[in-house]
Design a protein around this motif. Structure first.
Motif, PDB file in Angstrom:
ATOM      1  N   GLN A 119     -20.042 -24.097  27.361  1.00 21.15           N
ATOM      2  CA  GLN A 119     -21.326 -24.820  27.390  1.00 21.15           C
ATOM      3  C   GLN A 119     -20.890 -25.915  29.143  1.00 21.15           C
ATOM      4  O   GLN A 119     -22.068 -26.220  29.734  1.00 21.15           O
ATOM      5  CB  GLN A 119     -21.138 -25.774  27.039  1.00 21.15           C
ATOM      6  N   ASN A 120     -19.779 -24.885  29.688  1.00 21.05           N
ATOM      7  CA  ASN A 120     -19.681 -25.935  31.050  1.00 21.05           C
ATOM      8  C   ASN A 120     -19.238 -24.990  31.816  1.00 21.05           C
ATOM      9  O   ASN A 120     -19.576 -25.301  33.173  1.00 21.05           O
ATOM     10  CB  ASN A 120     -18.299 -26.599  31.130  1.00 21.05           C
ATOM     11  N   GLN A 121     -19.741 -23.795  31.879  1.00 20.40           N
ATOM     12  CA  GLN A 121     -20.210 -22.721  33.146  1.00 20.40           C
ATOM     13  C   GLN A 121     -21.507 -22.673  33.172  1.00 20.40           C
ATOM     14  O   GLN A 121     -22.206 -23.368  32.152  1.00 20.40           O
ATOM     15  CB  GLN A 121     -20.553 -21.282  32.189  1.00 20.40           C
ATOM     16  N   GLN A 122     -22.244 -22.348  34.217  1.00 23.30           N
ATOM     17  CA  GLN A 122     -23.293 -22.044  34.755  1.00 23.30           C
ATOM     18  C   GLN A 122     -23.650 -21.563  37.081  1.00 23.30           C
ATOM     19  O   GLN A 122     -22.605 -20.943  36.679  1.00 23.30           O
ATOM     20  CB  GLN A 122     -24.550 -23.845  34.964  1.00 23.30           C
ATOM     21  N   THR A 123     -24.424 -20.979  35.992  1.00 21.95           N
ATOM     22  CA  THR A 123     -24.548 -19.387  37.455  1.00 21.95           C
ATOM     23  C   THR A 123     -25.974 -20.134  38.519  1.00 21.95           C
ATOM     24  O   THR A 123     -27.170 -20.296  37.348  1.00 21.95           O
ATOM     25  CB  THR A 123     -24.903 -17.781  37.113  1.00 21.95           C
ATOM     26  N   PHE A 124     -25.581 -20.826  40.173  1.00 19.97           N
ATOM     27  CA  PHE A 124     -26.912 -21.110  40.840  1.00 19.97           C
ATOM     28  C   PHE A 124     -27.095 -20.009  40.965  1.00 19.97           C
ATOM     29  O   PHE A 124     -26.911 -19.800  42.702  1.00 19.97           O
ATOM     30  CB  PHE A 124     -26.463 -22.639  40.844  1.00 19.97           C
ATOM     31  N   TYR A 125     -28.481 -19.682  41.036  1.00 18.72           N
ATOM     32  CA  TYR A 125     -28.753 -18.450  42.252  1.00 18.72           C
ATOM     33  C   TYR A 125     -29.586 -19.328  42.846  1.00 18.72           C
ATOM     34  O   TYR A 125     -30.232 -19.721  42.821  1.00 18.72           O
ATOM     35  CB  TYR A 125     -30.296 -17.426  40.850  1.00 18.72           C
ATOM     36  N   GLU A 126     -30.561 -18.191  44.260  1.00 21.45           N
ATOM     37  CA  GLU A 126     -31.212 -19.305  45.330  1.00 21.45           C
ATOM     38  C   GLU A 126     -32.589 -19.519  43.959  1.00 21.45           C
ATOM     39  O   GLU A 126     -33.186 -18.830  43.240  1.00 21.45           O
ATOM     40  CB  GLU A 126     -31.206 -18.101  45.962  1.00 21.45           C
ATOM     41  N   MET A 127     -32.892 -20.376  44.880  1.00 20.15           N
ATOM     42  CA  MET A 127     -34.082 -20.549  44.582  1.00 20.15           C
ATOM     43  C   MET A 127     -35.701 -19.610  44.852  1.00 20.15           C
ATOM     44  O   MET A 127     -35.110 -19.169  45.426  1.00 20.15           O
ATOM     45  CB  MET A 127     -35.186 -21.876  45.047  1.00 20.15           C
ATOM     46  N   PHE A 128     -36.306 -19.564  43.473  1.00 15.09           N
ATOM     47  CA  PHE A 128     -37.211 -18.025  43.248  1.00 15.09           C
ATOM     48  C   PHE A 128     -38.681 -19.312  44.551  1.00 15.09           C
ATOM     49  O   PHE A 128     -38.667 -20.321  45.031  1.00 15.09           O
ATOM     50  CB  PHE A 128     -38.204 -18.261  42.393  1.00 15.09           C
ATOM     51  N   GLU A 129     -38.908 -17.898  44.821  1.00 12.06           N
ATOM     52  CA  GLU A 129     -40.328 -18.350  46.716  1.00 12.06           C
ATOM     53  C   GLU A 129     -41.073 -19.086  46.430  1.00 12.06           C
ATOM     54  O   GLU A 129     -41.942 -19.873  46.702  1.00 12.06           O
ATOM     55  CB  GLU A 129     -40.563 -16.721  47.098  1.00 12.06           C
ATOM     56  N   ASN A 130     -42.078 -18.665  44.802  1.00 12.38           N
ATOM     57  CA  ASN A 130     -42.638 -19.983  44.277  1.00 12.38           C
ATOM     58  C   ASN A 130     -42.367 -21.527  44.310  1.00 12.38           C
ATOM     59  O   ASN A 130     -43.462 -22.278  43.894  1.00 12.38           O
ATOM     60  CB  ASN A 130     -43.530 -19.353  42.849  1.00 12.38           C
TER      61      ASN A 130
END
Length: 356
Positions: A119-130
């Motif tokens: 629950q303390n893990q997260q992956t941050f991807y680049e923001m979607f263009e829209n």
């Protein structure tokens, strides 16, 4: 007796803006609960000595604090052996330490991931263009400013993908406008963005377009060289901005060819499906010159050249970039985008290609 889960977080991915914001929320909450909080930053690389002192920090051996916050940035080349102190602590955590581990990669050692609570893990991807236009609008709304669609599109054309780059650019623009005593900026316009770029950078894509509009090859070459000296790694942004300007010019040219008068044509300009009227007096003058020099077909050919230019910049090593830029500037200004044999000037004699 069951051991308590470690107070550990694992944040992965290339989107550093949102990732850093998540780290700040944890750090700020701890600082509020522990006024004498000890804070540590370590960067794990391939050198085992890069995290010297981490073991001591994990034991919270400080004399004047009852709690420690540790931020460990894991470089892509870091070895699992370098992270051994963290792995050992995660198996037998102490209750007075919180550690946040971050990496620009989307995956790290399976052993490490298994030890951090899911629950303390997260992956941050680049923001979607829209999502980006709304993000920009929300940012300026928080500064009590509006922003036009044209200005939003121009910012997105000029700024890298990550949220931290976007936030930094918008913050600098907002600060610049708030200090401008000549006018109150209730809504940010394209002209405001262009004025800020001229103020902050000196040489910009708008400087290059001025020479393209006037057919001034020597001026364009000098300006491009100056830009490369100041921003050696940002040629793709320069080309993206030039492409945006040429698309705006194409819309103006097509409006005029459809029988609109000059004012109507400039007010009806559309780029990427969105209205971007030309209002600035200098901008109007440059576009008038450019539309007389280049036909709609010329502009379409130039847009193809800009795409080729961007491809070659990304494909060839940096020591070839100046030669490539010289060749494409010649192709765009003298040949109006048409492919040709190499022009006869010194900086191009070493290029063994004929696609320019």
């Amino acid at each position: 007796m069951t051991m308590a889960a470690p107070s550990a977080y694992l944040y992965l991915g290339p989107e550093n803006g949102e990732k850093d914001a998540a780290v700040s929320r944890i750090r700020n909450a701890l600082a509020g609960a522990h006024p004498a909080l000890d804070e540590y930053l370590f960067i794990a690389s391939k050198d085992d000595e890069s995290i010297h002192g981490l073991s001591e920090a994990l034991t919270n051996s400080g004399l004047f604090s009852d709690y420690s916050f540790i931020l460990l940035r894991i470089a892509s080349e870091a070895k699992v052996s370098t992270l051994q102190p963290v792995l050992d602590w995660l198996k037998e955590p102490t209750p007075d330490v919180t550690i946040v581990l971050t990496s620009d990669e989307t995956r790290v050692s399976a052993t490490l991931q298994k030890l951090v609570p899911k629950q303390n893990q997260q992956t941050f991807y680049e923001m979607f263009e829209n999502r980006k236009p709304q993000w920009i609008q929300d940012f300026f709304r928080s500064r009590r400013m509006g922003i036009s669609r044209g200005a939003t599109d121009l910012i997105l054309t000029l700024v890298d993908n990550s949220t931290d780059e976007l936030k930094e650019a918008c913050a600098r623009l907002a600060d610049y406008l708030s200090q401008d005593s000549s006018a109150k900026h209730s809504s940010v316009t394209e002209e405001d963005v262009e004025a800020y770029l001229s103020f902050s950078q000196g040489v910009t894509a708008f400087s290059v377009f001025e020479h393209v509009a006037r057919g001034n090859l020597n001026g364009a070459l000098l300006t491009i060289h100056s830009y490369m000296d100041a921003e050696p790694n940002k040629l793709p942004q320069l080309l993206a901005a030039m492409s945006w300007q040429m698309r705006r010019l194409l819309s103006l040219s097509e409006n005029l060819s459809q029988g609109m008068n000059e004012d109507e044509a400039m007010q009806s300009v559309v780029t990427y499906g969105k209205p971007v009227p030309i209002r600035n007096l200098k901008d109007k003058g440059l576009n008038k010159e450019a539309v007389r020099r280049y036909s709609p077909e010329d502009i379409k050919t130039i847009l193809v050249s800009l795409a080729d230019w961007d491809r070659d910049i990304r494909s060839w090593p940096g020591d070839m970039h100046r030669t490539i830029c010289d060749a494409y500037a010649y192709r765009i200004i003298i040949r109006k985008g048409k492919k040709t044999g190499l022009p006869r000037f010194a900086s191009l004699r070493t290029v063994a290609r004929s696609s320019y």
